[in-house]
Design an enzyme around this catalytic site. Structure first.
Site, PDB file in Angstrom:
ATOM      1  N   LYS A   1       4.055  -1.426   4.768  1.00 16.50           N
ATOM      2  CA  LYS A   1       4.608  -0.285   5.491  1.00 16.50           C
ATOM      3  C   LYS A   1       4.389   1.011   4.715  1.00 16.50           C
ATOM      4  CE  LYS A   1       6.959   1.884   8.639  1.00 16.50           C
ATOM      5  NZ  LYS A   1       6.195   2.191   9.868  1.00 16.50           N
TER       6      LYS A   1
ATOM      7  N   ARG B   1       8.048  -4.005   4.256  1.00 15.39           N
ATOM      8  CA  ARG B   1       7.069  -3.243   3.483  1.00 15.39           C
ATOM      9  C   ARG B   1       5.759  -4.011   3.319  1.00 15.39           C
ATOM     10  NH1 ARG B   1       9.253   0.781   0.263  1.00 15.39           N
ATOM     11  NH2 ARG B   1       7.819   0.382  -1.426  1.00 15.39           N
TER      12      ARG B   1
ATOM     13  N   GLU C   1      -5.776   6.278  17.864  1.00 13.25           N
ATOM     14  CA  GLU C   1      -4.479   5.676  17.563  1.00 13.25           C
ATOM     15  C   GLU C   1      -4.290   4.364  18.334  1.00 13.25           C
ATOM     16  OE1 GLU C   1      -2.521   5.741  15.346  1.00 13.25           O
ATOM     17  OE2 GLU C   1      -0.660   4.900  16.093  1.00 13.25           O
TER      18      GLU C   1
ATOM     19  N   ASN D   1       6.920  -2.017  -8.834  1.00 14.15           N
ATOM     20  CA  ASN D   1       6.192  -1.551  -7.647  1.00 14.15           C
ATOM     21  C   ASN D   1       5.283  -0.425  -8.116  1.00 14.15           C
ATOM     22  OD1 ASN D   1       5.288  -0.581  -5.206  1.00 14.15           O
ATOM     23  ND2 ASN D   1       7.213   0.456  -4.700  1.00 14.15           N
ATOM     24  N   GLY D   2       3.977  -0.578  -7.901  1.00  8.88           N
ATOM     25  CA  GLY D   2       3.029   0.443  -8.343  1.00  8.88           C
ATOM     26  C   GLY D   2       1.816  -0.225  -8.966  1.00  8.88           C
TER      27      GLY D   2
ATOM     28  N   TRP E   1       3.075  -7.477  -3.028  1.00  8.45           N
ATOM     29  CA  TRP E   1       1.887  -7.278  -2.187  1.00  8.45           C
ATOM     30  C   TRP E   1       0.720  -7.234  -3.167  1.00  8.45           C
ATOM     31  CZ3 TRP E   1      -1.871  -3.419  -1.286  1.00  8.45           C
ATOM     32  CH2 TRP E   1      -2.527  -3.504  -0.046  1.00  8.45           C
TER      33      TRP E   1
ATOM     34  N   GLU F   1      -4.440  -3.475  14.117  1.00  5.50           N
ATOM     35  CA  GLU F   1      -3.593  -3.841  12.981  1.00  5.50           C
ATOM     36  C   GLU F   1      -2.619  -4.959  13.315  1.00  5.50           C
ATOM     37  OE1 GLU F   1      -1.068  -0.819  11.194  1.00  5.50           O
ATOM     38  OE2 GLU F   1      -0.792   0.188  13.097  1.00  5.50           O
TER      39      GLU F   1
ATOM     40  N   LYS G   1      -3.665   0.784  16.511  1.00  4.03           N
ATOM     41  CA  LYS G   1      -2.477  -0.007  16.829  1.00  4.03           C
ATOM     42  C   LYS G   1      -2.869  -1.423  17.198  1.00  4.03           C
ATOM     43  CE  LYS G   1      -0.010   1.573  15.593  1.00  4.03           C
ATOM     44  NZ  LYS G   1       0.368   2.703  14.778  1.00  4.03           N
TER      45      LYS G   1
ATOM     46  N   CYS H   1       4.872  -3.647  -2.586  1.00  2.00           N
ATOM     47  CA  CYS H   1       5.941  -4.365  -3.280  1.00  2.00           C
ATOM     48  C   CYS H   1       7.300  -3.723  -3.015  1.00  2.00           C
ATOM     49  CB  CYS H   1       5.689  -4.339  -4.774  1.00  2.00           C
ATOM     50  SG  CYS H   1       4.087  -5.011  -5.218  1.00  2.00           S
TER      51      CYS H   1
ATOM     52  N   HIS I   1     -25.343   6.828  22.156  1.00  2.00           N
ATOM     53  CA  HIS I   1     -26.145   7.064  20.952  1.00  2.00           C
ATOM     54  C   HIS I   1     -26.170   5.852  20.024  1.00  2.00           C
ATOM     55  CE1 HIS I   1     -26.838  11.187  22.100  1.00  2.00           C
ATOM     56  NE2 HIS I   1     -25.543  11.292  22.376  1.00  2.00           N
TER      57      HIS I   1
HETATM   58  O1  M6R Z   1       4.016   6.591   5.625  1.00  2.00           O
HETATM   59  P1  M6R Z   1       2.751   7.248   6.121  1.00  2.00           P
HETATM   60  O2  M6R Z   1       2.908   7.870   7.452  1.00  2.00           O
HETATM   61  O3  M6R Z   1       2.171   8.194   5.109  1.00  2.00           O
HETATM   62  O4  M6R Z   1       1.731   6.055   6.279  1.00  2.00           O
HETATM   63  C1  M6R Z   1       0.400   6.295   6.612  1.00  2.00           C
HETATM   64  C2  M6R Z   1      -0.294   5.019   7.027  1.00  2.00           C
HETATM   65  O5  M6R Z   1      -0.279   4.098   5.982  1.00  2.00           O
HETATM   66  C3  M6R Z   1       0.352   4.393   8.261  1.00  2.00           C
HETATM   67  O6  M6R Z   1       0.381   5.283   9.330  1.00  2.00           O
HETATM   68  C4  M6R Z   1      -0.419   3.133   8.677  1.00  2.00           C
HETATM   69  O7  M6R Z   1      -1.684   3.480   9.159  1.00  2.00           O
HETATM   70  C5  M6R Z   1       0.359   2.331   9.718  1.00  2.00           C
HETATM   71  N1  M6R Z   1       0.185   0.945   9.475  1.00  2.00           N
HETATM   72  C6  M6R Z   1      -0.079   2.590  11.103  1.00  2.00           C
HETATM   73  O8  M6R Z   1       0.602   1.860  12.048  1.00  2.00           O
END
Ligand code: M6R
Length: 610
Positions: free
Chosen positions: A605, A27, A482, A99-100, A75, A489, A486, A2, A505
């Protein structure tokens, strides 16, 4: 997660709120709403993108004159994305954005039902709005009502509240959720994040937890629970509004990948003194190597993957044992932490709830904590014993890219410092490594960027895939995790990262004719081993895209369908150009598929809830 915004001033509030909400879109959200003071409180909410809210607002022209209001992008956590669950939540007397998460919302709900309240939504937030309303009915004072409600609420919050009887005032308070407030000649503004206030002010406050901010046109005051007015420290942002804009790029993600060479150079340069790593943090001075016997890196998502690279380089160079752990698991398994351990928290936003909780867990056990964070003044940065900032500039795309690269760079420098202090590396060699990190690495990443079109050609081969695999060994496997995250997502293609030797395995049963496999080979000591994995999948019909270096490719006969060669660079620095290839590959697949690259579905985000 949010986003909240609020404005009270001498000019129309609605454009400020909408512009702020647009800035907070990154966000992640699934509905939006505003409440403005216009002859009483008027609320408009809409499920879906901000454009739907804007459409609805066209029918409410009277709101365009309002000078005080609050807004929200939601969100969904409690209750589906729907108009009724969108914020603000309002009563006859007030409206609130949040937010929270209110953890004890059921208990509060029961308290309110006993007092005759009914609910219009399924959200936890509405209970907070109604609770403040109830106390306001009791005391007739907003400040007392808010603090009384806070004493009953459990969980995390950043609230913005307006009251019908106070047409020019916004009240705001936070706990474990981000909140920025600023006062300019034009008015007072609050937001979840710096980019949303940047168009109005470069100077802002990050109020301490449970300090009530009272915003009025042109000023902001701060109060403690016992009613004392106090000062809060101002902070100043050193980047400007254009850095948080797309600037002609089709997506923030692509812009941010292209910012990597500069971000790397800036970050490394920031931590060099006389050609060697220097952090300017007392605990990282000479007692450091003696004091710390083991390192625990704790983070989430991409930041955790940067931690895997950190483990590789700290263990290799400094010969210190390193564990890397997902923050959401860390505290619940009651990890064994010894007093001479170091816990490193990695986070771009510095607001990730799980990372913050892990930090608090380590501190409660008396363990020294070091945060590596991009956002200045964020919660993780403020609470850790020491902080190393990664001056990457604002990262707006949900998919983290440049933040990962600069986190890796800081971890390389940290590894080097440890190695020097522990006598594992000599000063001359250390200086050479630092020079390479500062000059050669950004150049190699720049070279990858110039190959973006070729990487897009490879991406074309992947857009119809439903599943694919990334394979590699040792540091290449860390990079694969990673690359795989990427891709999934932002493109919604299911992918898995596998240690190449582990496939046989079990997972190899999923390989069939045409299954795409991205094979990463930058580590020569395991290249032949990875080659075996490639042969195994290829002989079962896999379509292999190989990412490697010329040196490795020359020495081996590697069967593949497509090949991407990395720039010539010392092997120890190959992760930097290699991850850039993986980021571009994921980006192009998603962009070619027409996906909403910067705002992928269901993602936020900054993940400020547990
Ligand atoms: O703000 P942060 O680096 O703590 O966030 C961690 C993860 O939420 C963040 O890296 C998330 O996995 C991203 N969507 C990756 O692209």
């Amino acid at each position: 997660m949010c986003g909240i915004i609020g404005f009270t001033g001498q000019k129309a509030a609605l454009p400020v709120l909408l512009e702020g909400l647009a800035t907070l879109e990154y966000r992640g959200y699934d509905s939006a709403g505003v409440a403005l003071w216009a002859d009483g409180i008027q609320t408009v909410k809409a499920e879906g993108r901000l454009s739907r809210l804007v459409e609805k607002l066209k029918e409410r022209s009277s709101l365009s004159l309002a000078t005080c209001g609050i807004g929200h992008t939601r969100w969904a956590t409690h209750g589906a994305p729907a108009d009724r669950n969108a914020h603000p939540h309002a009563t006859e007397r007030l409206a609130l954005v949040h937010n929270g998460i209110i953890e004890n919302y059921a208990e509060i709900g029961a308290f309110l039902i006993e007092r005759g309240y009914t609910f219009a939504s399924e959200t936890d937030t509405e209970t907070a709005a109604l609770l403040i309303d109830w106390f306001y009915g009791e005391y007739g004072d907003p400040q007392q009502a808010i603090f009384s409600a806070l004493s009953m609420l459990r969980g995390s919050y950043a609230f913005g509240v307006i009251f019908r009887e106070y047409p020019e005032r916004i009240y705001a308070v936070r706990k474990d959720s981000p909140l920025i407030v600023a006062a300019t000649a034009e008015g007072g503004i609050l937001a979840s994040d710096v980019p949303a206030v940047l168009a109005h002010s470069k100077e802002y406050y990050r109020p301490e937890e449970e300090i009530l901010s009272v915003l009025e046109p042109g000023r902001v005051r701060f109060y403690t629970r016992d009613g004392a007015e106090i000062d809060q420290k101002t902070e100043r942002v050193d980047w400007d509004v254009t850095q948080a804009q797309k600037g002609g790029w089709p997506h923030f993600m692509l812009k941010e990948i292209h910012e990597e060479p500069e971000a790397l150079r800036r970050t490394v340069g920031h931590y060099l003194k006389d050609g060697l790593p220097y952090f300017g943090v007392p605990a990282l001075d000479s007692p450091f190597p003696v004091r710390f016997h083991a390192v625990h890196i704790v983070a989430c998502g991409t930041a955790m993957h940067a931690g895997l690279i950190g483990r590789h380089v700290i263990e290799k160079w400094a010969r210190l044992p390193v564990s890397v752990e997902v923050a959401s698991e860390f505290r619940y398994r009651d990890p064994i932490l010894c007093k001479n351990d170091l816990v490193i928290l990695l986070s771009q936003s510095g607001e990730t709830a799980d990372t913050l909780a892990a930090l608090r867990h380590a501190k409660a056990k008396g363990i020294y904590t070091l945060a590596i964070v991009n956002v200045v003044g964020s919660s993780v940065a403020r609470e850790a014993d020491s902080v190393l900032y990664t001056p990457a500039g604002p990262e707006i795309a949900v998919a983290s890219t440049k933040a990962y690269s600069v986190q890796c760079a800081v971890l390389y420098l940290l590894a080097l410092r440890l190695a020097l202090l522990r006598g594992q590396i000599g000063e001359e060699e250390g200086k050479q490594l630092c020079t390479d990190l500062y000059t050669t690495v950004p150049e190699a990443v720049r070279e990858v960027l110039s190959e973006s079109d070729r990487i897009r050609d490879c991406a074309r081969e992947l857009i119809t895939a439903e599943h694919l695999f990334y394979i590699g060994r040792d540091v290449d496997h860390a990079l694969c995790t990673e690359g795989s995250l990427k891709l999934k997502e932002i493109s919604y293609i299911h992918s898995e990262a596998y240690a190449a030797g582990e496939l046989k395995h079990g997972t190899i049963s999923l390989i069939e004719e045409g299954t795409p496999v991205i094979a990463l080979m930058t580590a020569s000591h395991v290249a032949e081993k990875t080659l075996t994995g490639i042969r195994e999948v290829r002989s079962r019909g896999a379509q292999v895209i190989l990412i490697t270096t010329e040196a490795i490719a020359q020495g081996l006969e590697i069967p593949c369908d497509k090949q991407i060669l990395l720039p010539e660079i010392a092997e120890k620095f190959a992760p930097f150009p290699a991850v850039c290839v993986l980021q571009l590959l994921a980006y192009h697949v998603a962009a070619l598929k027409g996906a909403d690259v910067d705002k992928p579905r269901n993602l936020a985000k900054s993940v400020t809830v547990e």
